[in-house]
Design a protein around this motif. Sequence first.
Motif, mmCIF file in Angstrom:
data_model
loop_
_atom_site.group_PDB
_atom_site.id
_atom_site.type_symbol
_atom_site.label_atom_id
_atom_site.label_comp_id
_atom_site.label_asym_id
_atom_site.label_seq_id
_atom_site.Cartn_x
_atom_site.Cartn_y
_atom_site.Cartn_z
ATOM 1 N N ASP A 56 9.531 9.096 -3.289
ATOM 2 C CA ASP A 56 10.974 8.853 -3.145
ATOM 3 C C ASP A 56 11.399 8.818 -1.687
ATOM 4 O OD1 ASP A 56 11.333 8.671 -5.890
ATOM 5 O OD2 ASP A 56 12.048 10.742 -6.098
ATOM 6 N N GLU A 57 10.874 9.737 -0.889
ATOM 7 C CA GLU A 57 11.192 9.743 0.542
ATOM 8 C C GLU A 57 10.684 8.470 1.203
ATOM 9 O OE1 GLU A 57 10.907 14.592 1.166
ATOM 10 O OE2 GLU A 57 9.147 13.341 1.565
ATOM 11 N N LYS A 115 12.948 5.763 3.278
ATOM 12 C CA LYS A 115 12.676 5.440 4.684
ATOM 13 C C LYS A 115 12.384 3.952 4.868
ATOM 14 C CE LYS A 115 12.740 9.389 7.002
ATOM 15 N NZ LYS A 115 13.692 9.616 8.082
ATOM 16 N N CYS A 116 11.574 3.386 3.970
ATOM 17 C CA CYS A 116 11.207 1.971 4.080
ATOM 18 C C CYS A 116 12.397 1.059 3.823
ATOM 19 C CB CYS A 116 10.058 1.643 3.129
ATOM 20 S SG CYS A 116 8.514 2.465 3.585
ATOM 21 N N MET A 117 13.304 1.475 2.960
ATOM 22 C CA MET A 117 14.512 0.693 2.697
ATOM 23 C C MET A 117 15.481 0.802 3.876
ATOM 24 S SD MET A 117 17.277 1.183 -0.379
ATOM 25 C CE MET A 117 17.800 2.760 0.290
ATOM 26 N N ALA A 134 -3.952 2.660 -2.356
ATOM 27 C CA ALA A 134 -3.634 3.822 -3.198
ATOM 28 C C ALA A 134 -3.009 4.950 -2.384
ATOM 29 C CB ALA A 134 -4.893 4.321 -3.899
ATOM 30 N N TRP A 135 -3.381 5.078 -1.106
ATOM 31 C CA TRP A 135 -2.766 6.096 -0.259
ATOM 32 C C TRP A 135 -1.267 5.841 -0.135
ATOM 33 C CZ3 TRP A 135 -5.327 10.345 0.650
ATOM 34 C CH2 TRP A 135 -6.717 10.311 0.677
ATOM 35 N N GLY A 136 -0.903 4.592 -0.017
ATOM 36 C CA GLY A 136 0.517 4.242 0.074
ATOM 37 C C GLY A 136 1.277 4.605 -1.186
ATOM 38 N N ARG A 137 0.662 4.425 -2.336
ATOM 39 C CA ARG A 137 1.325 4.788 -3.588
ATOM 40 C C ARG A 137 1.515 6.299 -3.715
ATOM 41 N NH1 ARG A 137 -2.001 0.610 -5.048
ATOM 42 N NH2 ARG A 137 -3.591 1.939 -5.978
ATOM 43 N N GLN A 138 0.760 7.075 -2.931
ATOM 44 C CA GLN A 138 0.913 8.534 -2.926
ATOM 45 C C GLN A 138 1.953 9.002 -1.904
ATOM 46 O OE1 GLN A 138 -2.846 10.665 -2.668
ATOM 47 N NE2 GLN A 138 -3.879 8.867 -3.495
#
Length: 112
Positions: free
Chosen positions: A51-52, A56-58, A70-74
């Motif tokens: 969620d964070e 941040k990306c938005m 997969a690291w990004g999905r975590q």
Amino acid sequence: MADARDFRRICLSLDGTSEAPHFDHRAFKVKRTYATLAADEQTANIKFTPDEQEFKCMLAPEAFQPVPNAWGRQGFTTVTLANVSVEELRSAVEMAWRHAVPEKRKSRRTRK
């Protein structure tokens, strides 16, 4: 804008943080790794909750992008250091540090 020296200084100012090699990166950890600095010192990876990361990306897509695997999905997120202010970087690093620090240390944010 921020740079690798700012990133390293911020990480090492947080209670219990140590720096160690991690493949071709430098890792910053307390109980577990919460951030890494790329070898070229242009980007860093910071561990957020999903969620964070989404927020941040938005909010600042020019500065924050999910790690593309997969690291990004975590929640691991790449920050382009030149695209954030030192204050924004400190806020992001402290957020990641809070997730990695043992409960009894959370009240002691920075070293004295």
